[in-house]
Enzyme design. Structure first.
Site, PDB file in Angstrom:
ATOM      1  N   ILE A 119      35.117  25.194  22.215  1.00  0.00           N
ATOM      2  CA  ILE A 119      35.330  26.634  22.011  1.00  0.00           C
ATOM      3  C   ILE A 119      35.789  27.274  23.317  1.00  0.00           C
ATOM      4  O   ILE A 119      36.217  28.413  23.325  1.00  0.00           O
ATOM      5  CB  ILE A 119      34.056  27.348  21.512  1.00  0.00           C
ATOM      6  CG1 ILE A 119      32.940  27.273  22.556  1.00  0.00           C
ATOM      7  CG2 ILE A 119      33.596  26.790  20.164  1.00  0.00           C
ATOM      8  CD1 ILE A 119      31.843  28.323  22.363  1.00  0.00           C
ATOM      9  N   ASP A 120      35.679  26.532  24.443  1.00  0.00           N
ATOM     10  CA  ASP A 120      36.017  27.109  25.748  1.00  0.00           C
ATOM     11  C   ASP A 120      37.523  27.063  26.036  1.00  0.00           C
ATOM     12  O   ASP A 120      37.997  27.749  26.938  1.00  0.00           O
ATOM     13  CB  ASP A 120      35.283  26.359  26.870  1.00  0.00           C
ATOM     14  CG  ASP A 120      33.780  26.289  26.658  1.00  0.00           C
ATOM     15  OD1 ASP A 120      33.236  27.179  25.986  1.00  0.00           O
ATOM     16  OD2 ASP A 120      33.156  25.321  27.152  1.00  0.00           O
ATOM     17  N   ARG A 142      29.601  29.374  18.483  1.00  0.00           N
ATOM     18  CA  ARG A 142      29.914  27.975  18.156  1.00  0.00           C
ATOM     19  C   ARG A 142      29.621  27.647  16.713  1.00  0.00           C
ATOM     20  O   ARG A 142      29.961  26.566  16.245  1.00  0.00           O
ATOM     21  CB  ARG A 142      29.038  27.070  19.027  1.00  0.00           C
ATOM     22  CG  ARG A 142      29.760  26.540  20.196  1.00  0.00           C
ATOM     23  CD  ARG A 142      28.941  25.866  21.205  1.00  0.00           C
ATOM     24  NE  ARG A 142      27.907  24.957  20.790  1.00  0.00           N
ATOM     25  CZ  ARG A 142      27.059  24.402  21.656  1.00  0.00           C
ATOM     26  NH1 ARG A 142      27.147  24.688  22.939  1.00  0.00           N
ATOM     27  NH2 ARG A 142      26.147  23.581  21.254  1.00  0.00           N
ATOM     28  N   GLY A 173      33.832  16.532  29.200  1.00  0.00           N
ATOM     29  CA  GLY A 173      32.726  15.612  29.507  1.00  0.00           C
ATOM     30  C   GLY A 173      32.858  14.330  28.705  1.00  0.00           C
ATOM     31  O   GLY A 173      32.761  13.220  29.248  1.00  0.00           O
TER      32      GLY A 173
HETATM   33  O1  F6P Z   1      31.164  23.924  26.088  1.00  0.00           O
HETATM   34  C1  F6P Z   1      30.721  24.651  24.994  1.00  0.00           C
HETATM   35  C2  F6P Z   1      29.554  25.542  25.362  1.00  0.00           C
HETATM   36  O2  F6P Z   1      29.200  26.301  24.236  1.00  0.00           O
HETATM   37  C3  F6P Z   1      29.785  26.425  26.582  1.00  0.00           C
HETATM   38  O3  F6P Z   1      30.582  27.543  26.300  1.00  0.00           O
HETATM   39  C4  F6P Z   1      28.369  26.745  26.989  1.00  0.00           C
HETATM   40  O4  F6P Z   1      28.273  27.071  28.355  1.00  0.00           O
HETATM   41  C5  F6P Z   1      27.661  25.454  26.702  1.00  0.00           C
HETATM   42  O5  F6P Z   1      28.425  24.756  25.728  1.00  0.00           O
HETATM   43  C6  F6P Z   1      26.244  25.654  26.202  1.00  0.00           C
HETATM   44  O6  F6P Z   1      25.625  24.432  26.094  1.00  0.00           O
HETATM   45  P1  F6P Z   1      24.218  24.221  25.388  1.00  0.00           P
HETATM   46  O7  F6P Z   1      24.439  24.258  23.909  1.00  0.00           O
HETATM   47  O8  F6P Z   1      23.778  22.896  25.883  1.00  0.00           O
HETATM   48  O9  F6P Z   1      23.331  25.340  25.813  1.00  0.00           O
END
Ligand code: F6P
Length: 359
Positions: free
Chosen positions: A135-136, A283, A112
């Site tokens: 982390i993905d 995370r 993004g």
């Molecule tokens: O892209 C990292 C991530 O932790 C994804 O694995 C997860 O779907 C998303 O971000 C969650 O986002 P948020 O913190 O906005 O809920």
């Protein structure tokens, strides 16, 4: 003659990720060591450039000392800021970058953030260098992003921990990982945690096939561990969406498919089924030593790209080497698990059920 680089901005965009501080530290120390650059930390991702008055803090050797091992980002981040949302916002970003006299912005983020950096560059001529974080592990042309190893380590430990309850109560325990539409996190933590069933976004699962596998285990081992990526879905089914974040460049947030799977499986099994959604613990916390080193290598290479004026490039890890690719090639692309990937084939060969057919 081209003017030497004098002022560099750094921002972190998208979700936080273990290793961000290590990158900020490495970029800053490399540029300060080089001796001619002032480094400015931009607060809260692109939001810091979208504000009426830019939100920045000077970074120097002292300011970035002692942060190598810490989680999160000292600069703050935002995953809903969109500098491309309208012409006025874009103009403000361009004005702020000019006012700060930044030669280049180092944008540390996921696909993004890379898409935004690319869009901003194209529209305003602002120079950007990208550093991939997630982390993905789903950024195109990057075999390993920092943060992934830490998330795999946390998820693996969680899978091992639920095994105590699974074996004691003879249950089916479902562990849901993050990962969006890519299954790397579920796949590697499932393999490392010895999950019996691994369900990925890339392979729609058949509930009956999963139930057959669990029933066979009910008769022998008497418990089953299932690791499922949040982007997985049943054959013919839909994604499980947790929420929509208004205004975000990537508004759909996934989560909860582990609960959906529990409801699908429970009527088909004798054992009790339970779900644990790991969520943001994946995370959080300190980066692993591997991620600290990878993030430092990324940050150092980003500084080299800056000094060499190789703008529009994103640092990457490919073929066990730190190198770079044009940001344009990674913007809006996601790296997913291919059904014939070696880890998928291996998982099948060692009897892991991937949900598409009885193993
Ligand atoms: O892209 C990292 C991530 O932790 C994804 O694995 C997860 O779907 C998303 O971000 C969650 O986002 P948020 O913190 O906005 O809920």
């Amino acid at each position: 003659m081209t003017r030497a680089i004098q002022r560099v901005g750094i921002l972190t965009g998208g979700g936080d990720c273990p290793g961000l501080n290590a990158v900020i530290r490495a970029v800053t120390k490399s540029l300060v060591h080089h001796g001619q650059c002032a480094v400015l930390g931009i607060q809260d991702g692109f939001e810091g450039l979208m504000a009426e008055t830019p939100l920045v803090q000077p970074l120097d050797w002292e300011r970035v000392s002692g942060i190598l091992h810490t989680g999160g980002t000292m600069l703050g981040t935002s995953n809903s800021a969109n500098p491309l949302r309208d012409a006025a916002t874009l103009a403000r970003v361009a004005r702020n970058v000019r006012a700060l006299a930044l030669d280049v912005v180092v944008a540390i983020g996921g696909d993004g953030t890379m898409s935004l950096a690319h869009g901003v560059s194209q529209a305003t001529g602002i120079h950007c260098v990208g550093v991939p974080k997630t982390i993905d592990n789903d950024i195109a042309h990057c075999e390993r992003s920092f943060g992934f190893d830490t998330a795999v380590t946390t998820a693996t430990e969680a899978i091992r921990r639920v095994e105590s309850t699974a074996s004691s109560h003879h249950r089916v325990m479902i562990v849901e990982t993050m990962g969006r539409h890519s299954g790397w996190l579920a796949l590697e933590s499932g393999l490392a945690g010895a999950a019996d069933v691994i369900l990925l976004p890339e392979i729609d699962y058949d509930v009956q096939a999963v139930a057959v596998h669990c029933r066979a285990r009910e008769a022998r081992q008497r418990y089953t561990i299932i690791c499922i990526g949040e982007g997985a879905k049943a054959r013919g089914g839909a994604l499980t969406v947790r929420e929509h974040v208004a205004g975000s460049p990537d508004p759909v947030r996934l989560g909860g498919v582990g609960h959906v799977l529990r409801l699908q499986l429970q009527p088909l099994l004798s054992s009790e089924v339970r779900t644990t959604v790991l969520g943001h613990v994946q995370r959080g916390g300190d980066p692993t030593p591997f991620d600290r080193v990878l993030a430092t290598r990324f940050g150092h290479h980003a500084a080299e790209l800056v000094l060499a004026r190789r703008f529009g490039e994103m640092v990457t890890f490919s073929g066990a080497r730190i190198t770079s690719v044009p940001i344009a090639r990674v913007a809006n692309v996601q790296r997913v698990v291919t059904p014939d990937h070696e880890l998928v084939t291996m998982a099948r060969d060692i009897g892991v059920c991937l949900g598409d057919a009885p193993a």
